[in-house]
Design an enzyme around this catalytic site. Structure first.
Site, PDB file in Angstrom:
ATOM      1  N   LYS A  52       0.810  -1.224   0.000  1.00 53.26           N
ATOM      2  CA  LYS A  52       0.000   0.000   0.000  1.00 53.26           C
ATOM      3  C   LYS A  52       0.841   1.270   0.000  1.00 53.26           C
ATOM      4  CE  LYS A  52      -4.320  -1.696   0.582  1.00 53.26           C
ATOM      5  NZ  LYS A  52      -5.506  -1.313  -0.191  1.00 53.26           N
ATOM      6  N   SER A  77      -8.205  -0.350   7.420  1.00 56.28           N
ATOM      7  CA  SER A  77      -8.049  -1.194   8.607  1.00 56.28           C
ATOM      8  C   SER A  77      -6.583  -1.285   9.010  1.00 56.28           C
ATOM      9  CB  SER A  77      -8.598  -2.598   8.345  1.00 56.28           C
ATOM     10  OG  SER A  77      -7.802  -3.270   7.384  1.00 56.28           O
ATOM     11  N   ASN A  79      -3.223  -1.223   6.522  1.00 53.69           N
ATOM     12  CA  ASN A  79      -2.092  -1.135   5.592  1.00 53.69           C
ATOM     13  C   ASN A  79      -2.151   0.111   4.710  1.00 53.69           C
ATOM     14  OD1 ASN A  79      -0.893  -3.438   6.583  1.00 53.69           O
ATOM     15  ND2 ASN A  79      -1.861  -4.792   5.095  1.00 53.69           N
ATOM     16  N   GLN A  82      -1.139   3.031   6.804  1.00 54.70           N
ATOM     17  CA  GLN A  82       0.299   3.224   6.946  1.00 54.70           C
ATOM     18  C   GLN A  82       0.927   3.755   5.657  1.00 54.70           C
ATOM     19  OE1 GLN A  82       2.361  -0.062   9.237  1.00 54.70           O
ATOM     20  NE2 GLN A  82       0.283  -0.894   9.136  1.00 54.70           N
TER      21      GLN A  82
END
Length: 319
Positions: A52, A77, A79, A82
């Site tokens: 991601k 949720s 990834n 981040q």
């Protein structure tokens, strides 16, 4: 606006060029499955532990100065959260991430550590998109959608440009872990000569069902639980379906036990930690869900797993 633009292969190539300037390629690892030589694209080794980072970087780096000043909001949720937080910190952009209260602690903590503001919601119970819409209206921020964004799709597809260069050709078959379809769509654009197969958790094959039906399909209210927390969007979106229609192969589904077997295989054979959602494509290959071909590329998409759950999965008596 994102919805005024169509993702393209040229965009994927541009994204790959941009990402190559800031990140080294992730390894393409050889593995034999059922006597067939395959390749594992180890996106779990990205700095944030997931692919991601690609879509997050390409989307944010393409914002105008005015958009950057307004900041961004994302829904994730873990990834995508981040990936956006990493890119925002590198580019000096304020980021707020709408995350489920029951997201894995490791993902919540890692997102906060990257400097993003976290806005929690209840899953199930609250509509995450409504929560995000309120924050966007309040802040005047830009939405960075986890999968239904042209730049995000192109950024994720950069992995396909990368492994094509590593392999020296487009592979005959690509297995992609699939949630909303951002990665699958990006890979389909990146590798038009390859067969791209979305792999989803059993009961959460919203991309596979949409491809079969020719229209968006919503997850059933009684959809089964899955350990693949990263692959649980209630539906894909029209942008993704439009890209995938005619480009992606019929999808396959995997069970929790298939996924755990893949996590154990990745640990034992490859020395790699993989989260459940990141192991779905490998799970399909190991479970014989489709006929593999020499030089098949299997996406291993993330490593951000709860340590306790992971330890239980790979324990000697877990199999």
């Amino acid at each position: 606006m994102a919805d005024m633009r169509t993702p393209s292969r040229d965009g994927v190539i541009a994204a790959a060029r941009s990402i190559a300037q800031i990140l080294p390629p992730t390894p393409l690892l050889p593995v034999e499955i059922g006597g067939v030589r395959c390749w594992i694209k180890a996106e779990s080794l990205q700095p944030i532990g997931a692919f991601k980072i690609r879509g997050g970087w390409w989307r944010l780096s393409c914002l105008s100065e005015e958009e950057r000043a307004r900041g961004v909001v994302a829904v994730s949720s873990g990834n995508h959260a981040q990936g956006v937080a990493w890119a925002a910190r590198k580019l000096g952009i304020a980021a707020a991430i709408v995350m489920p209260r029951n997201a894995p602690k490791v993902k919540l903590e890692a997102t906060a550590a990257l400097g993003a503001e976290i806005i929690l919601y209840d899953r199930p119970g609250e509509d995450r998109d409504e929560v995000a819409a309120r924050e966007i209206a309040k802040r005047g921020a830009v939405l960075v959608h986890a999968f239904a964004d042209p730049w995000v799709i192109e950024g994720q597809g950069s992995a396909g440009i990368e492994f094509t260069e590593q392999l020296g050709k487009q592979p005959p078959l690509i297995l992609a872990c699939c949630g909303g379809g951002g990665l699958t769509a990006g890979l389909a654009l990146a590798c038009p000569d390859s067969k791209v197969v979305p792999v989803e958790p059993f009961g959460w094959d919203m991309v596979g069902q949409a491809l079969a039906a020719g229209e968006i399909v919503q997850a059933a209210p009684d959809a089964p639980t899955t350990i693949c927390d990263a692959l649980q969007p209630p539906a894909t979106q029209q942008l993704n379906l439009d890209v995938l229609r005619g480009r992606a192969e019929p999808g396959v589904t995997v069970t929790d036990e298939d996924v755990r077997n893949a996590q154990r295989f990745a640990f034992a054979k490859l020395g790699l930690v993989v989260e459940p959602g990141g192991a779905a494509a490998l799970a399909a290959a190991l479970a014989g869900k489709l006929a593999l071909k020499d030089d098949t590329v299997i996406m291993l998409t993330g490593r951000n797993v709860d340590p306790t759950a992971y330890a239980a999965t790979i324990a000697p008596d877990a199999a």
